[in-house]
Design a protein around this motif. Structure first.
Motif, PDB file in Angstrom:
ATOM      1  N   VAL A 251     -38.329 -19.070  76.520  1.00  0.00           N
ATOM      2  CA  VAL A 251     -39.765 -19.317  76.675  1.00  0.00           C
ATOM      3  C   VAL A 251     -40.335 -18.196  77.523  1.00  0.00           C
ATOM      4  CG1 VAL A 251     -41.531 -20.943  77.461  1.00  0.00           C
ATOM      5  CG2 VAL A 251     -39.370 -21.798  76.510  1.00  0.00           C
ATOM      6  N   LYS A 252     -41.214 -17.384  76.936  1.00  0.00           N
ATOM      7  CA  LYS A 252     -41.709 -16.187  77.626  1.00  0.00           C
ATOM      8  C   LYS A 252     -43.090 -16.378  78.241  1.00  0.00           C
ATOM      9  CE  LYS A 252     -38.738 -13.613  74.597  1.00  0.00           C
ATOM     10  NZ  LYS A 252     -37.976 -12.508  75.153  1.00  0.00           N
ATOM     11  N   SER A 253     -43.845 -17.392  77.791  1.00  0.00           N
ATOM     12  CA  SER A 253     -45.157 -17.656  78.392  1.00  0.00           C
ATOM     13  C   SER A 253     -44.978 -18.197  79.796  1.00  0.00           C
ATOM     14  CB  SER A 253     -45.916 -18.717  77.586  1.00  0.00           C
ATOM     15  OG  SER A 253     -45.942 -18.390  76.240  1.00  0.00           O
ATOM     16  N   PRO A 254     -45.950 -17.939  80.698  1.00  0.00           N
ATOM     17  CA  PRO A 254     -45.871 -18.527  82.041  1.00  0.00           C
ATOM     18  C   PRO A 254     -46.047 -20.047  81.964  1.00  0.00           C
ATOM     19  CG  PRO A 254     -47.758 -17.002  81.854  1.00  0.00           C
ATOM     20  CD  PRO A 254     -47.107 -17.056  80.516  1.00  0.00           C
ATOM     21  N   VAL A 255     -45.174 -20.768  82.654  1.00  0.00           N
ATOM     22  CA  VAL A 255     -45.160 -22.228  82.544  1.00  0.00           C
ATOM     23  C   VAL A 255     -45.150 -22.848  83.934  1.00  0.00           C
ATOM     24  CG1 VAL A 255     -43.697 -24.170  81.819  1.00  0.00           C
ATOM     25  CG2 VAL A 255     -43.996 -22.220  80.294  1.00  0.00           C
ATOM     26  N   ASP A 256     -45.883 -23.946  84.087  1.00  0.00           N
ATOM     27  CA  ASP A 256     -45.933 -24.684  85.355  1.00  0.00           C
ATOM     28  C   ASP A 256     -44.700 -25.585  85.460  1.00  0.00           C
ATOM     29  OD1 ASP A 256     -46.677 -26.277  87.584  1.00  0.00           O
ATOM     30  OD2 ASP A 256     -48.807 -25.975  87.072  1.00  0.00           O
ATOM     31  N   ILE A 257     -44.060 -25.612  86.648  1.00  0.00           N
ATOM     32  CA  ILE A 257     -42.870 -26.458  86.797  1.00  0.00           C
ATOM     33  C   ILE A 257     -43.231 -27.937  86.911  1.00  0.00           C
ATOM     34  CG2 ILE A 257     -41.216 -24.807  87.735  1.00  0.00           C
ATOM     35  CD1 ILE A 257     -42.021 -25.866  90.538  1.00  0.00           C
ATOM     36  N   LYS A 258     -44.518 -28.223  87.166  1.00  0.00           N
ATOM     37  CA  LYS A 258     -44.941 -29.622  87.230  1.00  0.00           C
ATOM     38  C   LYS A 258     -45.344 -30.077  85.825  1.00  0.00           C
ATOM     39  CE  LYS A 258     -47.796 -32.894  89.741  1.00  0.00           C
ATOM     40  NZ  LYS A 258     -48.816 -33.113  90.755  1.00  0.00           N
ATOM     41  N   HIS A 259     -44.574 -30.931  85.218  1.00  0.00           N
ATOM     42  CA  HIS A 259     -44.821 -31.576  83.930  1.00  0.00           C
ATOM     43  C   HIS A 259     -44.751 -30.653  82.711  1.00  0.00           C
ATOM     44  CE1 HIS A 259     -47.269 -34.643  86.485  1.00  0.00           C
ATOM     45  NE2 HIS A 259     -45.982 -34.906  86.515  1.00  0.00           N
ATOM     46  N   GLU A 260     -45.324 -29.432  82.825  1.00  0.00           N
ATOM     47  CA  GLU A 260     -45.411 -28.561  81.641  1.00  0.00           C
ATOM     48  C   GLU A 260     -44.030 -28.106  81.166  1.00  0.00           C
ATOM     49  OE1 GLU A 260     -48.247 -24.880  80.124  1.00  0.00           O
ATOM     50  OE2 GLU A 260     -47.707 -24.984  82.238  1.00  0.00           O
ATOM     51  N   MET A 261     -43.179 -27.694  82.109  1.00  0.00           N
ATOM     52  CA  MET A 261     -41.824 -27.239  81.754  1.00  0.00           C
ATOM     53  C   MET A 261     -41.088 -28.350  80.991  1.00  0.00           C
ATOM     54  SD  MET A 261     -38.406 -27.391  82.431  1.00  0.00           S
ATOM     55  CE  MET A 261     -38.410 -28.435  83.879  1.00  0.00           C
ATOM     56  N   ALA A 262     -41.112 -29.568  81.541  1.00  0.00           N
ATOM     57  CA  ALA A 262     -40.390 -30.688  80.916  1.00  0.00           C
ATOM     58  C   ALA A 262     -40.983 -31.020  79.545  1.00  0.00           C
ATOM     59  CB  ALA A 262     -40.425 -31.907  81.834  1.00  0.00           C
ATOM     60  N   GLY A 263     -42.308 -30.923  79.439  1.00  0.00           N
ATOM     61  CA  GLY A 263     -42.983 -31.203  78.165  1.00  0.00           C
ATOM     62  C   GLY A 263     -42.487 -30.263  77.072  1.00  0.00           C
ATOM     63  N   ILE A 264     -42.310 -28.993  77.421  1.00  0.00           N
ATOM     64  CA  ILE A 264     -41.812 -28.012  76.441  1.00  0.00           C
ATOM     65  C   ILE A 264     -40.323 -28.258  76.171  1.00  0.00           C
ATOM     66  CG2 ILE A 264     -41.366 -25.551  76.034  1.00  0.00           C
ATOM     67  CD1 ILE A 264     -43.882 -25.014  77.810  1.00  0.00           C
TER      68      ILE A 264
END
Ligand code: MN
Length: 478
Positions: free
Chosen positions: A48-61
């Motif tokens: 995953v190369k896009s910037p991702v938030d560790i709060k909820h967003e990472m787990a969602g992906i």
């Protein structure tokens, strides 16, 4: 595909003389950096190369890739640390890392436990390793710089979920390694769950009676050998044994532990982060809710409190987290399977294979395959299996011509070889796993199901068979 009787007999023969040499250290897959490199080469890694938030967003992906390739988040927001998840949710990936066939994975761990119990290779303690390239002692920054994610939308905070906790028995000094969940509540404070009946809880309760904190290291991003060693069930590694020795078997060399800066307990030398800490006596604070292995949230409650004293890490760490679901099932199920197989087959030699199914959370349902040598052994196998792994709620015994990895094949055996009135054992009010909401604080009914055909096998219970052919020898258009 269902295995033939001949294949099973061959498999059973192989199990009695296991020879696995995964040598993870020599193959450079002992640590996560090596694992990521291998998975890149084998095209078993989602990046995953896009910037991702560790709060909820990472787990969602990550959840969208459940059960497939492992997932590497190369760019997290507000940090230059990358994050690896999904390492344990696919047995194909694990088999690649261990360099064995997928079906051999549980036997690999059974083999390493057995070798360790006969001839333990003690870990060695070193002063410097990758995990203390950077040392942080400033109280305000201890946990702030670690990208600890929040998974479930209702989770009470960021969670450490895949860390190996090392502690020492307050009386004997014997090391214990286990995996616990910890919720971050401040820059140097966490709350945690300690399961009943586990060695860590036993250590803590004795330390607390002496009014002393229990020192621990919390090791994030350990390699597979340390992870699997620390999930060795207590039935295979009793309280006076250091289960970390199992890791040396899988590594092919003695495991290296790292002397700590502030506590008298070692860390794992090739971990990504080592958090040096203590579990405080007599203090309880809120922990939870937490996304759990059961597929539910575990409720919040006042639980044990951890004070962090120092953090050491690699210069360029890969933070590691485990997703609830298939990943946890494998992460605990494989080692439990190994231990259950080893124990049960020592008591009931007719046992060929054991599988703790995904649907049973890798914890609650065991499918056991036997080749009956006399009538009644299947009932002994039920009792032996429950004794080998207390969290189990259901044990299903099938014959050697039923594929224990295939829920439909199990259903076929239930439909044609199981009479509920004669072939079912209920055990009321037995201790199981307190995280499971259907139990009453861990107490509940267990069920043993005999789905085996009578012995000797009457003709009407012979499974129909077809000629084995090689499809590539035919001209076929699909
Ligand atoms: Mn232990």
């Amino acid at each position: 595909m269902t295995k033939t009787v001949e294949e099973n007999v061959e498999l059973a023969g192989k199990i009695t003389t296991p020879t696995y040499n995964s040598n993870l250290a020599k193959r450079n897959v002992a640590d996560l950096q090596g694992v990521v490199q291998l998975l890149k080469e084998k095209k078993m890694l989602v990046r995953v190369k896009s910037p991702v938030d560790i709060k909820h967003e990472m787990a969602g992906i990550a959840t969208r890739f459940d059960g497939g390739k492992a997932v590497l988040f190369e760019k997290l927001k507000n940090t230059d640390v990358s994050l690896l998840t999904g390492l344990y949710w696919n047995r194909e990936v694990l088999a690649e890392i261990f360099n064995v066939k997928e079906k051999d994975l549980p036997f690999l761990s059974a083999d390493s436990i057995e070798k360790w119990s006969k001839n333990p290779i003690e870990p060695i303690v070193v002063e410097n390793g990758p995990a203390n390239e950077v040392i942080i002692k400033n109280k305000e920054n201890l946990l702030k710089d670690i990208p600890i994610p929040t998974h479930g939308l209702q989770d009470g905070g960021p969670y450490l979920d895949s860390c190996v906790l090392i502690a020492k028995d307050p009386e004997t000094g014997v090391r214990n390694a286990s995996i616990q969940r910890l919720m971050v509540t401040g820059p140097n404070r966490m709350t945690m769950l300690m399961d009943m009946g586990r060695h860590l809880r036993d250590y803590y309760e004795r330390a607390e009676k002496m009014n002393k904190p229990l020192e621990i290291t919390i090791n994030n991003g350990v390699g597979l050998p340390v992870h699997f060693a620390s999930t060795t069930p207590s039935s295979a590694a009793p309280i006076d044994a250091d289960e970390l020795g199992v890791a040396s078997q899988l590594l092919g060399e003695p495991l290296k532990l790292l002397r700590s800066q502030t506590v008298n307990v070692e860390g794992v030398a090739d971990a990504q982060y080592v958090i040096e800490a203590e579990i405080l006596p007599h203090i309880r604070e809120n922990e939870g809710p937490a996304a759990e292995v059961t597929g539910y949230y575990a409720a919040a409650d006042d639980r044990w409190v951890v004070n962090v004293k120092a953090v050491t890490r690699r210069k360029q760490p890969i933070f590691h987290t485990i997703m609830p679901g298939k990943e946890v099932y494998n992460a605990v199920g494989l080692m439990a399977e190994a231990s259950v197989y080893q124990k049960v087959s020592s008591m009931v030699p007719d046992v060929i294979d054991v599988y703790l199914s995904y649907g049973g959370c890798g914890f609650y349902h065991a499918n056991v395959q036997i080749k009956k040598s006399s009538e009644g052994v299947q009932k002994n196998a039920i009792m032996a299996t429950f004794a080998a792994f207390p969290p189990l709620r259901r044990v299903t015994i099938v014959d050697e011509d039923v594929n224990i990895y295939d829920p439909e094949d199990i259903e076929w055996a239930l439909a044609t070889r199981h009479d509920p009135e004669r072939d079912m054992i209920l055990i009321s009010d037995a201790r199981g796993h307190e995280l499971n909401p259907i139990t009453n604080d861990g107490i509940g009914t267990k069920i043993g199901i005999d789905a085996t055909a009578p012995y000797p096998r009457p003709w009407e219970f012979q499974r129909l068979d077809m000629k084995e052919v090689m499809l590539e020898n035919y001209d076929i258009e699909e």
